[in-house]
Design a protein around this motif. Structure first.
Motif, PDB file in Angstrom:
ATOM      1  N   GLY A  59      -2.569   7.365   1.145  1.00 44.91           N
ATOM      2  CA  GLY A  59      -3.063   6.048   0.747  1.00 44.91           C
ATOM      3  C   GLY A  59      -4.344   6.156  -0.059  1.00 44.91           C
ATOM      4  N   TYR A  63      -7.296   0.052   0.780  1.00 45.77           N
ATOM      5  CA  TYR A  63      -5.997  -0.603   0.714  1.00 45.77           C
ATOM      6  C   TYR A  63      -5.505  -0.891   2.124  1.00 45.77           C
ATOM      7  N   PRO A  65      -2.770  -0.984   4.918  1.00 41.95           N
ATOM      8  CA  PRO A  65      -1.549  -0.168   5.065  1.00 41.95           C
ATOM      9  C   PRO A  65      -0.296  -1.016   5.268  1.00 41.95           C
ATOM     10  N   VAL A  66       0.835  -0.405   4.940  1.00 44.20           N
ATOM     11  CA  VAL A  66       2.136  -1.031   5.135  1.00 44.20           C
ATOM     12  C   VAL A  66       3.085   0.046   5.683  1.00 44.20           C
ATOM     13  N   ASN A  68       6.505   2.189   6.188  1.00 44.96           N
ATOM     14  CA  ASN A  68       7.665   2.557   5.384  1.00 44.96           C
ATOM     15  C   ASN A  68       8.471   3.603   6.159  1.00 44.96           C
ATOM     16  N   ILE A  74       3.037   5.091   7.346  1.00 50.62           N
ATOM     17  CA  ILE A  74       2.269   4.058   6.665  1.00 50.62           C
ATOM     18  C   ILE A  74       1.743   4.631   5.369  1.00 50.62           C
ATOM     19  N   THR A  75       1.525   3.708   4.410  1.00 53.11           N
ATOM     20  CA  THR A  75       0.911   4.080   3.145  1.00 53.11           C
ATOM     21  C   THR A  75       0.204   2.850   2.590  1.00 53.11           C
ATOM     22  N   SER A  76      -0.376   2.923   1.396  1.00 60.44           N
ATOM     23  CA  SER A  76      -1.104   1.785   0.825  1.00 60.44           C
ATOM     24  C   SER A  76      -0.137   0.676   0.422  1.00 60.44           C
ATOM     25  N   SER A  77      -0.520  -0.586   0.707  1.00 61.90           N
ATOM     26  CA  SER A  77       0.242  -1.745   0.237  1.00 61.90           C
ATOM     27  C   SER A  77      -0.361  -2.220  -1.088  1.00 61.90           C
ATOM     28  N   ILE A  78       0.121  -3.370  -1.589  1.00 59.35           N
ATOM     29  CA  ILE A  78      -0.434  -3.926  -2.833  1.00 59.35           C
ATOM     30  C   ILE A  78      -1.654  -4.793  -2.558  1.00 59.35           C
ATOM     31  N   TYR A  80      -5.631  -5.044  -1.160  1.00 57.08           N
ATOM     32  CA  TYR A  80      -6.786  -4.211  -0.892  1.00 57.08           C
ATOM     33  C   TYR A  80      -8.036  -5.082  -0.750  1.00 57.08           C
TER      34      TYR A  80
END
Length: 760
Positions: A59, A63, A65-66, A68, A74-78, A80
């Motif tokens: 990530g 940001y 997290p979301v 997946n 988890i990783t960065s979402s849109i 922030y």
């Protein structure tokens, strides 16, 4: 059992190679031995996430997290945040780097922004509630009678609302009279130019008689605009020629002309740009294409026996050698058909000449057959030829043998002897009244050209569809319509207008203070709760009416009882001390005039009467006075003073003194006989035999101090007699200090007459 040693504390972030001590539950030799086992931090992390990183892919800072990968990573979402508490700075906003769909309720707090640029799209598909002021693209908040209007850039700005144009009169554009200025005016106001001139209004200086100067206010843009009613066209042309502007005011013939449905050009026609314009479209195409010359395609005119062909990949047709040149055997004028063998073309049974196709055999149609307009017809219809084609029409009705046309304007309907031929002329419906047909355009032109006076009288209510009737003259007859201006100026102004109830206890609505509402002359209120109106001097009772005698602006500092008329409803019966309603009998000689004046007839004749001659009726009125015998006449006179007494003599006419009353001096009283008809009675007080009278008209200084200085000094309170406005004042009403009498500050008002008699 492992030996655990204690070491000095080591600070810092744990490492993946750090070792933890635990107990294993693995089965050894058939049983759980709960043996001690060492574990590294990395081994535990791998066990928790099956040996894989929990954040995948990596990530970015700040940001949100979301989840997946089936919810295991988890990783960065849109979304922030602009900062993080880990930086020591609390975040202030969250930004969505894409589209945000809100399926529930969205509560936007202070300083929230939807979209990042002017080109961002925000869709509000549900109910949107705005609880505060709304600002436009300039940052201005809306106000009374404002609405949002888009400007030339598509942004919304608040604009002033006006319903239609307001004619302000004529304008002299030469002398600028009345004076108009750029950017200044009221939305919808307009003037008609009466004198041409060059006065500049918002960049416009070409004004001719008849032009309109119209002011438009569109929020950020407020300016004068011109409606040009004076354009002059000049020039001449040829019938059927399409005109061409040879300059800004002159028309002449162009190279195009129209005859019927055909447009002819005497000039070459070129597109306005190279390879950018089409002739026709996928929706509208040309029916017939006539060519008397060569066809230039793809940079060449082609050669003998070449045809145009497309191969499915070329951007335009190309000339190719005709593969059918040796396989076509068709007679000129005959429509071709495929031959008995492949790749051959022979004559069909259809020929074409002069735009007419002739079938020399039977014609069988297995599908639909479209007429000239593309209509395929409906059940029961027949094909009928027209001047320009063939159309599907309804079959003739019973009794009609034929429908023919003798010329472009006549339709003949032939029938039996009972249904004679009727010649009907198309065109202007006034040409042959009662016997003509007209097209829709003819009817529209005729009807819209009629005036209101040409129409029959309405037989029911007529709706204007929320539109206005303008330019109406003032009414003359009883049933003439009246304009708003006529009613305002001739009927409504000053007329009584019932406005409802008035609570005099709470002053609701506010009528009797300087914080009053706007009030118009003639407004009338009925009192529903009693109370004082302006002051206790004007009380109102339930049922009374209050009527405005003049227009009163809001918050009028001069608002007063004199601006109103009070009509009392509940007036009590008059008493000896309270004014009110009285009943006046009309018998016994009383007369009541039209203005309410009451008079009693004079029944007295000049004479001397006895009391017995007076007649009093049942109402207590003197109805008659009859002349009677003369009564005695008495004379009252003051006799000569003897010692301390003055005799008062009452003598009957012609006789000696009949009665005597002696008036004797008392303590401190002096009687003086001045004449037979005058006796002076004076108080001598405790002082000497002299007296002095002082008369004061109270000044502002005397009123404020309450002190009055006497000419002489009395011995005491018993030696001064004081009168205020003619009323005697007892000794306790004032004080005496030497020769000054005092009443106290502001007890006696300025201008009051004060009299003092001093004995000394």
């Amino acid at each position: 059992m492992a030996i655990i040693y204690s070491y000095p504390t080591v600070s810092g972030t744990p490492l993946g190679t750090d070792i933890l001590i635990g107990t294993t539950t693995a089965v050894a030799n058939g049983k759980k031995s709960n043996q001690t086992k060492n574990f590294t931090v990395q081994q535990l992390a791998d066990f928790v996430n099956n040996g894989k990183p929990f954040v995948d892919p990596a990530g970015a800072d700040f940001y949100i997290p979301v989840f997946n990968q089936a919810g295991e990573k988890i990783t960065s979402s849109i979304m922030y945040q602009d900062s993080s508490p880990s930086n020591g700075v609390t975040g202030t906003k969250i930004t969505v780097g894409g589209k945000l769909d809100v399926t529930g309720t969205a509560d936007l707090q202070e300083n929230s922004v939807l979209g990042t640029t002017a080109t961002s799209t925000v869709d509000l598909k549900g109910t949107t509630t705005l609880f505060g002021p709304v600002k436009d693209a300039t940052g201005a908040a809306g106000g009374t009678n404002k609405f949002l209007l888009s400007n030339v850039n598509g942004y919304l700005e608040w604009s002033t609302y006006n319903s239609g144009l307001v004619y302000k009169g004529t304008w002299d554009a030469n002398t600028n009279s009345p004076t108009l200025a750029s950017g200044i005016g009221s939305n919808g106001d307009f003037y008609i130019v009466s004198v041409a001139g060059t006065t500049t209004l918002d960049g416009i200086s070409d004004w001719n008689i008849g032009d309109w100067a119209v002011f438009t206010d569109q929020g950020a843009s407020a300016e004068w605009e011109k409606i040009d009613n004076t354009s002059v066209l000049d020039g001449s042309g040829t019938a059927n020629a399409i005109p061409l502007w040879s300059d800004s005011n002159t028309l002449t013939d162009s190279g195009l002309s129209q005859t019927g449905g055909t447009i002819t050009s005497t000039q070459n026609i070129y597109p306005s740009g190279d390879n950018t314009l089409d002739l026709g479209s996928t929706t509208y195409s040309w029916k017939d294409f006539y060519l008397d010359g060569k066809l230039y395609v793809d940079g060449t005119f082609g050669t003998a026996n070449q045809i145009l062909a497309v191969d499915g990949t070329a951007t335009s047709p190309v000339w190719v050698t005709d593969p059918w040149a040796s396989s076509i055997n068709v007679t000129n004028g005959t429509i071709a058909k495929g031959g008995s063998t492949a790749s051959t073309v022979v004559d069909s049974i259809m020929t074409e000449a002069a735009s007419t196709i002739t079938v020399t055999g039977n014609l069988s149609v297995t599908g639909t057959l479209a007429d000239s307009s593309g209509d395929v017809g409906t059940a029961g219809q027949i094909l009928s030829s027209t001047a320009s084609g063939t159309n599907w029409i309804a079959a003739p009705i019973a009794g009609v043998a034929s429908v023919t046309t003798g010329n472009a304007n006549t339709i003949s309907i032939g029938g039996t002897a009972a249904d004679p031929t009727v010649g009907t002329v198309t065109g202007d419906p006034t040409a042959n009244s009662g016997n003509n047909l007209a097209t829709g355009t003819d009817i529209t032109t005729y009807v819209t050209g009629l005036g209101v006076n040409d129409l029959s009288a309405a037989t029911a209510d007529y709706s204007m569809g929320t539109n206005k009737i303008t330019n109406v003259t003032d009414p003359a007859a009883a049933q003439d319509a009246a304009t708003k201006n006529y009613v305002d100026n001739n009927i409504i102004s000053g007329a009584l207008v019932f406005k409802g109830s008035y609570d005099a206890t709470l002053n609701n609505p506010n009528l009797d203070t300087t914080s009053n509402i706007i009030i118009t002359q003639g407004w009338t209120y009925v009192v529903t709760s009693a109370g004082d109106f302006f002051s206790s001097a004007d009380p109102l009772e339930v049922g009374d009416l209050v009527i405005a005698k003049q227009d009163i602006p809001a918050n009028d500092a001069t608002n007063q009882i004199g601006y109103w008329t009070i009509v009392n409803k509940n007036i009590d019966i008059a008493t000896a001390t309270t004014p009110g309603i009285v009943s006046v009998p009309t018998t016994g000689g009383l007369t009541v005039s039209g203005t309410g004046d009451i008079t009693l007839a004079n029944t007295l004749a000049t004479a001397v009467y006895n009391p017995a001659a007076v007649t009093v009726d049942a109402n207590g009125h003197i109805s008659t006075v009859a002349a009677g015998a003369n009564a005695d006449v008495y004379t009252l006179e003051a006799g000569v003073k003897a010692s301390t007494s003055v005799p008062i003599n009452l003598d009957a006419s012609g006789s000696a003194t009949d009665y005597t009353v002696n008036l004797t001096e008392g303590s401190g009283i002096l009687l003086t006989r001045n004449s037979a008809s005058e006796i002076t009675i004076e108080a001598t007080g405790g002082g000497g035999g002299n007296r002095k009278k002082d008369t004061f008209t109270t000044t502002s200084g005397q009123a404020s101090s309450g002190n009055f200085t006497l000419t002489q000094t009395p011995a005491g309170l018993d030696d001064v007699f004081v009168y205020v406005s003619g009323v005697y004042q007892s000794a306790g009403a004032f004080t005496l200090s030497t020769n000054v009498i005092g009443f106290g500050a502001n007890v006696i008002t300025q201008g009051t007459i004060v009299e003092a008699v001093t004995f000394y």
